[in-house]
Design a protein around this motif. Structure first.
Motif, PDB file in Angstrom:
ATOM      1  N   ALA A 413      -1.190  -2.618  60.573  1.00  0.00           N
ATOM      2  CA  ALA A 413      -1.737  -1.278  60.779  1.00  0.00           C
ATOM      3  C   ALA A 413      -0.684  -0.215  60.511  1.00  0.00           C
ATOM      4  O   ALA A 413      -0.970   0.835  59.911  1.00  0.00           O
ATOM      5  CB  ALA A 413      -2.284  -1.153  62.202  1.00  0.00           C
ATOM      6  N   THR A 414       0.555  -0.457  60.924  1.00  0.00           N
ATOM      7  CA  THR A 414       1.630   0.504  60.671  1.00  0.00           C
ATOM      8  C   THR A 414       1.875   0.665  59.178  1.00  0.00           C
ATOM      9  O   THR A 414       2.064   1.785  58.677  1.00  0.00           O
ATOM     10  CB  THR A 414       2.912   0.043  61.379  1.00  0.00           C
ATOM     11  N   LEU A 415       1.866  -0.453  58.451  1.00  0.00           N
ATOM     12  CA  LEU A 415       2.046  -0.399  56.992  1.00  0.00           C
ATOM     13  C   LEU A 415       0.930   0.424  56.343  1.00  0.00           C
ATOM     14  O   LEU A 415       1.179   1.268  55.475  1.00  0.00           O
ATOM     15  CB  LEU A 415       2.071  -1.821  56.432  1.00  0.00           C
ATOM     16  N   TYR A 416      -0.322   0.191  56.762  1.00  0.00           N
ATOM     17  CA  TYR A 416      -1.462   0.920  56.193  1.00  0.00           C
ATOM     18  C   TYR A 416      -1.317   2.420  56.409  1.00  0.00           C
ATOM     19  O   TYR A 416      -1.480   3.221  55.477  1.00  0.00           O
ATOM     20  CB  TYR A 416      -2.755   0.416  56.818  1.00  0.00           C
ATOM     21  N   GLY A 447       2.067  -3.056  50.494  1.00  0.00           N
ATOM     22  CA  GLY A 447       0.953  -2.130  50.280  1.00  0.00           C
ATOM     23  C   GLY A 447       1.328  -0.994  49.360  1.00  0.00           C
ATOM     24  O   GLY A 447       2.474  -0.526  49.348  1.00  0.00           O
ATOM     25  N   SER A 448       0.373  -0.553  48.566  1.00  0.00           N
ATOM     26  CA  SER A 448       0.569   0.591  47.671  1.00  0.00           C
ATOM     27  C   SER A 448      -0.696   1.436  47.675  1.00  0.00           C
ATOM     28  O   SER A 448      -1.775   0.965  48.056  1.00  0.00           O
ATOM     29  CB  SER A 448       0.901   0.133  46.252  1.00  0.00           C
ATOM     30  N   GLN A 449      -0.577   2.667  47.225  1.00  0.00           N
ATOM     31  CA  GLN A 449      -1.699   3.604  47.235  1.00  0.00           C
ATOM     32  C   GLN A 449      -2.718   3.249  46.161  1.00  0.00           C
ATOM     33  O   GLN A 449      -2.364   2.815  45.068  1.00  0.00           O
ATOM     34  CB  GLN A 449      -1.202   5.030  47.014  1.00  0.00           C
ATOM     35  N   LEU A 450      -3.987   3.449  46.497  1.00  0.00           N
ATOM     36  CA  LEU A 450      -5.094   3.298  45.551  1.00  0.00           C
ATOM     37  C   LEU A 450      -5.667   4.689  45.325  1.00  0.00           C
ATOM     38  O   LEU A 450      -6.095   5.352  46.272  1.00  0.00           O
ATOM     39  CB  LEU A 450      -6.158   2.357  46.124  1.00  0.00           C
ATOM     40  N   ASN A 456      -6.559  11.450  43.682  1.00  0.00           N
ATOM     41  CA  ASN A 456      -6.538  11.513  45.139  1.00  0.00           C
ATOM     42  C   ASN A 456      -6.494  10.104  45.731  1.00  0.00           C
ATOM     43  O   ASN A 456      -7.065   9.167  45.175  1.00  0.00           O
ATOM     44  CB  ASN A 456      -7.773  12.250  45.662  1.00  0.00           C
ATOM     45  N   ILE A 457      -5.820   9.983  46.868  1.00  0.00           N
ATOM     46  CA  ILE A 457      -5.722   8.679  47.534  1.00  0.00           C
ATOM     47  C   ILE A 457      -7.097   8.288  48.064  1.00  0.00           C
ATOM     48  O   ILE A 457      -7.729   9.029  48.817  1.00  0.00           O
ATOM     49  CB  ILE A 457      -4.697   8.732  48.678  1.00  0.00           C
ATOM     50  N   SER A 458      -7.576   7.129  47.627  1.00  0.00           N
ATOM     51  CA  SER A 458      -8.888   6.646  48.069  1.00  0.00           C
ATOM     52  C   SER A 458      -8.782   5.418  48.952  1.00  0.00           C
ATOM     53  O   SER A 458      -9.794   4.940  49.459  1.00  0.00           O
ATOM     54  CB  SER A 458      -9.766   6.317  46.856  1.00  0.00           C
ATOM     55  N   GLY A 459      -7.568   4.916  49.133  1.00  0.00           N
ATOM     56  CA  GLY A 459      -7.399   3.747  49.968  1.00  0.00           C
ATOM     57  C   GLY A 459      -6.036   3.116  49.752  1.00  0.00           C
ATOM     58  O   GLY A 459      -5.130   3.712  49.139  1.00  0.00           O
ATOM     59  N   VAL A 460      -5.889   1.909  50.244  1.00  0.00           N
ATOM     60  CA  VAL A 460      -4.635   1.163  50.135  1.00  0.00           C
ATOM     61  C   VAL A 460      -4.966  -0.247  49.679  1.00  0.00           C
ATOM     62  O   VAL A 460      -5.920  -0.860  50.170  1.00  0.00           O
ATOM     63  CB  VAL A 460      -3.887   1.126  51.484  1.00  0.00           C
ATOM     64  N   ILE A 461      -4.180  -0.742  48.714  1.00  0.00           N
ATOM     65  CA  ILE A 461      -4.315  -2.136  48.288  1.00  0.00           C
ATOM     66  C   ILE A 461      -3.106  -2.900  48.820  1.00  0.00           C
ATOM     67  O   ILE A 461      -1.958  -2.458  48.672  1.00  0.00           O
ATOM     68  CB  ILE A 461      -4.427  -2.236  46.750  1.00  0.00           C
TER      69      ILE A 461
END
Length: 705
Positions: A413-416, A447-450, A456-461
């Motif tokens: 959760a912290t990483l996200y 983890g990296s930005q999606l 715009n950031i839409s999520g995390v992969i």
């Protein structure tokens, strides 16, 4: 003869009698029509309440029209009778000059007749006129004055070309010869009035006005079809310019018409080439014509996907939407529909499906678990590796939040949050995760930005890798290095201890020979005994820490087990574990490496010790030896809880352990199995009938030497 006798009834019926009978017949006919209209209205009057309000005026209108027609016909009949009477009077006075009164009556009848004729043609909704051959208007009705925007007086007597720009006088004169020959013509005429930009269309019927045998004029009756023609033109323009293919076909699938788009779709240069093509030639698949319908078809709207053959023989896929057109009898006369070429669309869909399949297979082949988390912290994609790494089906995780998962990791959760907040474009974390079966795994997540199309950031992969094996290997390497260092240290310590132990044993033996006090002699004997024991321990440590000699040799398993027990005797005494080692005589020598076998036996003794301590404060380890036909075996039987049935088949797998994290690497039994495999032997585990676990080591018997 009676045949020549005149008929009184025939001779008594003169012209006046015939006139009266004709008038009476007219009155009966008109009266009958009026009565019929009244009766019809009466019969329908009761049904007017069951029909829509706007249709109730139809019977009343029929009655009114019948009355008006009766009055008009009766008036016309009177005028004709008067005219016939005047003509009859003139015939009776042939050769005599008519009187002024007679001429005045005749002129009044003619004027009334002209007015009635003018009123009659003015009542027409369609334009009507009479024109001489040179184009002079002789008479026009009210509709023509409305169309031209002029009065009757301004039109009559003038040339028609003064008001009409098209058709021109030259166009009319070119067609005049054929008209004079046939004296009749019907067709559609485009008319454009002067000072008007809009072209009007009229369906006209032209009849020649004949005087003698010569045509002196033309009577024309037209119907304004401008709106209909403009709709047809718009439909034709739409038909010709549509990008979708439009067709009309017979029920048998024969094309009647097609727009240019469909002609191009099917690869034909000319429309006539397509229309003359047999339906079977258009079918890519055998069967009934795809553009036709079955005999029992009801003609409803049908949307489907079909295949047609292009002119070059290739297949084209179309989306066909068609329906039937019926005649007045309710019979299907043709089908009309549109064809949308979806060949490239289907090709792209297949390519996309292949790419999706490739991406899916690629993700499935990854050793890492791939997770996609949206902005609400919910899993939107979970690869199938979740089954192996966490014990969950992907469908069970999709839609759930990270914090909503059982035994979730705070590090995940912290990483996200670090990535989705934009503070870090890339982040990694290492954490412990609990498998659904209860075992613990060490995971490394990255983890990296999606981002979406707008950036715009839409999520995390997130990719998650199980590094339990790596961490245990690292621990094993560290442990091996420690053991190696300990072995080197033990060798040095043993060497250093041998000298003082030798001195202690020598001096104690000398003192024992010279000492006369019994108490002192007993104390010196105990000192010498303990010194020998210490020397044996040092010797065993030296034996255990010594680098293994290459190859295998004949060994006494009793001695190897004893040496192993001596090394671990202190731990066993400390944990209140009694060793019941029954040394059976006559056990043959085995073939093996004593150092590796000591490692195997030490692992089995350690496992037994840990198993007993899990359930009680003290216990017993029974060690037995025996022989078979060509092998010798050693069994280790503890009185611990035994091995659970569900884990019995997995205890020899590498890194499999039931101990708490940090208590074991899961490599001990797998190493034992590998060592025994190199010795052409076996190590087996089972649960004893009276409780506890039994590990049995089997080795081949050494040939006599």
């Amino acid at each position: 003869m009676s045949l020549d006798r005149p008929n009184p009834s025939r001779t008594s019926r003169g012209p006046d009698n015939l006139e009266r009978e004709e008038s009476q017949l007219w009155r009966w006919a008109l009266g009958f029509m009026l009565v019929l209209a009244v009766a019809l209205s009466g019969l329908l009057w009761e049904r007017l309440e069951n029909i829509p309000f706007q249709l109730r005026a139809i019977p009343i209108g029929v009655l009114i029209l019948s009355i008006l027609f009766t009055v008009y016909a009766y008036g016309r009949r009177r005028q004709v009778s008067e005219l016939k009477g005047l003509l009859h009077g003139l015939q009776e006075h042939v050769g005599a000059a008519p009187s002024e009164e007679q001429l005045d009556q005749l002129s009044q009848v003619i004027l009334r007749s002209q007015r009635n004729f003018k009123e009659l043609i003015d009542s027409f909704d369609d334009p009507a006129c009479a024109v001489s051959l040179d184009g002079t208007l002789r008479t026009v009705n009210k509709r023509i004055t409305e169309i031209t925007g002029t009065t009757y007086a301004e039109l009559v007597g003038r040339k028609i070309y003064d008001f009409v720009e098209e058709p021109t006088q030259a166009d009319v004169e070119r067609s005049l010869g054929l008209f004079l020959e046939k004296k009749r013509w019907a067709g559609t005429v485009p008319v454009r009035l002067k000072n008007r930009s809009r072209t009007l269309y009229f369906e006209c019927v032209l009849n020649g006005i004949v005087k003698g045998d010569e045509v002196v004029g033309v009577s024309m009756l037209g119907r304004d079809v401008t709106e209909q023609r403009e709709k047809e033109l718009r439909f034709t323009e739409l038909f010709e310019t549509l990008q979708e293919g439009v067709y009309f076909s017979t029920p048998e699938g024969l094309l009647l018409d097609a727009n240019p788009a469909l002609v191009n779709m099917l690869g034909y240069a000319e429309k006539r080439d397509l229309l003359t093509t047999e339906p079977a030639a258009l079918n890519f698949d055998p069967g009934q014509p795809v553009l036709g319908r079955a005999l029992d078809d009801r003609g409803g709207v049908r949307t489907r996907e079909i295949k047609l053959r292009r002119k070059d023989g290739t297949a084209a896929t179309f989306l066909d939407s068609s329906r039937a057109v019926w005649d007045t009898s309710g019979n299907i006369i043709r089908y009309q529909g549109t064809l949308v070429d979806i060949t490239e669309k289907r090709k792209m869909e297949r390519q996309l499906a292949q790419q999706e399949e490739f991406h899916s297979r690629l993700l499935e082949s990854f050793p890492d678990l791939i997770l996609v988390v949206d902005l609400q912290e919910r899993y939107t994609f979970v690869s199938s590796r979740a089954r192996d790494l966490l014990g969950y089906e992907p469908e069970e995780m999709v839609g759930k939040k990270i914090s909503g998962m059982e035994d979730h990791s705070p590090e995940m959760a912290t990483l996200y949050h670090a990535v989705v907040s934009g503070n870090q474009a890339f982040a990694s974390a290492e954490y412990g995760a609990r498998h659904r079966d209860g075992s613990w795994r060490t995971m490394r997540a990255a983890g990296s930005q999606l981002v979406d199309a707008e950036g715009n950031i839409s999520g995390v992969i997130i990719s998650v890798r199980d590094i339990t094996v790596e961490r245990k290997l690292e621990q094993q390497i560290v442990q091996s290095e420690r053991l190696a260092a300990m072995g080197a240290m033990i060798g040095g310590v043993a060497h250093e201890l041998n000298n003082p132990l030798t001195s202690i044993m020598g001096v104690s033996e000398l003192l024992q020979d010279t000492e006369t006090n019994e108490t002192s002699r007993k104390q010196l004997a105990m000192l010498q005994q303990q010194a020998r024991r210490a020397a044996e321990i040092v010797q065993n440590l030296t034996y255990f820490s010594r680098p293994p000699a290459p190859g295998k040799s004949r060994i006494n398993l009793v001695e190897v087990v004893e040496r192993t027990l001596n090394l671990h005797a202190y731990s066993l005494r400390k944990n209140n574990i009694t060793v019941d080692f029954l040394k059976e005589p006559g056990v043959p020598y085995a073939l093996g490496d004593p150092h590796q076998l000591m490692q195997v036996f030490l692992n089995l003794i350690l496992n037994a010790e840990h198993a007993i301590r899990e359930v009680r404060d003290k216990g017993t380890l029974r060690i037995r030896l025996g022989r078979a036909e060509d092998s010798v075996w050693v069994s280790f039987h503890d009185d611990g809880p035994g091995i659970p049935k569900e884990t019995l088949a997995s205890i020899f797998d590498p890194f499999y352990t039931t101990k708490r994290p940090g208590r074991g690497t899961g490599l001990g039994l797998s190493i034992c199995k590998s060592v025994m495999k190199e010795h052409n032997g076996t190590v087996e585990a089972a649960n004893a009938p009276d409780g506890g676990a039994v590990f049995t080591v089997t080795l081949p018997v050494s040939p006599a030497g």
